[in-house]
Design an enzyme around this catalytic site. Structure first.
Site, PDB file in Angstrom:
ATOM      1  N   VAL A  78      31.536  37.849  44.834  1.00  0.00           N
ATOM      2  CA  VAL A  78      30.219  37.551  45.392  1.00  0.00           C
ATOM      3  C   VAL A  78      29.795  38.590  46.415  1.00  0.00           C
ATOM      4  O   VAL A  78      28.749  39.199  46.310  1.00  0.00           O
ATOM      5  CB  VAL A  78      30.208  36.141  46.032  1.00  0.00           C
ATOM      6  CG1 VAL A  78      28.842  35.831  46.606  1.00  0.00           C
ATOM      7  CG2 VAL A  78      30.610  35.111  45.002  1.00  0.00           C
ATOM      8  N   SER A  79      30.617  38.807  47.439  1.00  0.00           N
ATOM      9  CA  SER A  79      30.208  39.708  48.510  1.00  0.00           C
ATOM     10  C   SER A  79      31.043  40.970  48.595  1.00  0.00           C
ATOM     11  O   SER A  79      30.588  41.976  49.099  1.00  0.00           O
ATOM     12  CB  SER A  79      30.284  38.983  49.859  1.00  0.00           C
ATOM     13  OG  SER A  79      31.639  38.659  50.147  1.00  0.00           O
ATOM     14  N   LEU A  99      37.717  38.843  50.855  1.00  0.00           N
ATOM     15  CA  LEU A  99      36.930  37.628  50.964  1.00  0.00           C
ATOM     16  C   LEU A  99      35.894  37.580  49.851  1.00  0.00           C
ATOM     17  O   LEU A  99      34.984  38.406  49.817  1.00  0.00           O
ATOM     18  CB  LEU A  99      36.241  37.603  52.332  1.00  0.00           C
ATOM     19  CG  LEU A  99      35.342  36.435  52.645  1.00  0.00           C
ATOM     20  CD1 LEU A  99      36.152  35.157  52.767  1.00  0.00           C
ATOM     21  CD2 LEU A  99      34.596  36.700  53.940  1.00  0.00           C
ATOM     22  N   ASP A 100      36.059  36.658  48.929  1.00  0.00           N
ATOM     23  CA  ASP A 100      35.051  36.406  47.910  1.00  0.00           C
ATOM     24  C   ASP A 100      34.594  37.675  47.197  1.00  0.00           C
ATOM     25  O   ASP A 100      33.413  37.963  47.122  1.00  0.00           O
ATOM     26  CB  ASP A 100      33.844  35.693  48.517  1.00  0.00           C
ATOM     27  CG  ASP A 100      34.231  34.378  49.152  1.00  0.00           C
ATOM     28  OD1 ASP A 100      35.187  33.758  48.663  1.00  0.00           O
ATOM     29  OD2 ASP A 100      33.575  33.978  50.112  1.00  0.00           O
ATOM     30  N   ALA A 101      35.541  38.424  46.661  1.00  0.00           N
ATOM     31  CA  ALA A 101      35.238  39.699  46.023  1.00  0.00           C
ATOM     32  C   ALA A 101      34.134  39.633  44.976  1.00  0.00           C
ATOM     33  O   ALA A 101      33.281  40.503  44.941  1.00  0.00           O
ATOM     34  CB  ALA A 101      36.504  40.300  45.433  1.00  0.00           C
TER      35      ALA A 101
END
Length: 160
Positions: free
Chosen positions: A25-26, A21-23
């Site tokens: 960013v998070s 999930l959204d590597a």
């Protein structure tokens, strides 16, 4: 090992990644303990039975008085320029459909001094809870910028 005298029990199986999930960013990764768990989790994600909620610290262009009423639905198509690695809100009929819902505001945070921005001035930021209906590249960043609520300190999409 304790109280048995026999062979040590084997280590539990290593978690297996099911979804990233959204590597950038998070870096959050959803894992399952078994292959069956991974497949079940992947089916739930594909069928959109998993809800993802995000927290974002945003600047409100125009200050508190300009903060929009919530919930705020941002329904604006997006296009992504891979060469520039930049997304943008585009007109209806262009790009891909994208919807983001800003559900609530958890409160305001004073950044103090200049907050790293040119010109200083002690901006205030808000922490908001949001949900994405679609999952487009840079969707949250583009939509929040479009709504006048860029993510704080995001130099690419106007938050810094």
């Amino acid at each position: 090992c304790a109280g048995g005298g026999g062979a040590a029990s084997p280590l539990p199986p290593l978690p297996k990644p099911a979804h990233r999930l959204d590597a950038p960013v998070s870096g959050l990764v959803c894992c399952g303990r078994t292959s069956a768990d991974v497949r079940r989790l992947q089916r739930h994600i594909a069928a959109r039975r998993v809800e993802k909620r995000y927290l974002a610290r945003v600047r409100c262009v125009g200050g508190r008085a300009a903060f929009p009423p919530l919930p705020l639905t941002i329904d604006a198509p997006l296009a992504f320029d891979s060469g520039r690695c930049l997304g943008a809100v585009v007109g209806k009929g262009e790009g891909k459909e994208a919807t983001t819902v800003v559900e609530e505001c958890w409160g305001w945070v004073a950044s103090g001094g200049g907050g790293g921005r040119k010109g200083g001035g002690g901006d205030e930021t808000a922490v908001v809870v949001l949900r994405i209906v679609t999952g487009r590249k840079h969707q949250i960043r583009c939509h929040l910028q479009h709504a006048g609520l860029p993510i704080a300190n995001d130099t690419r999409y106007g938050g810094a």
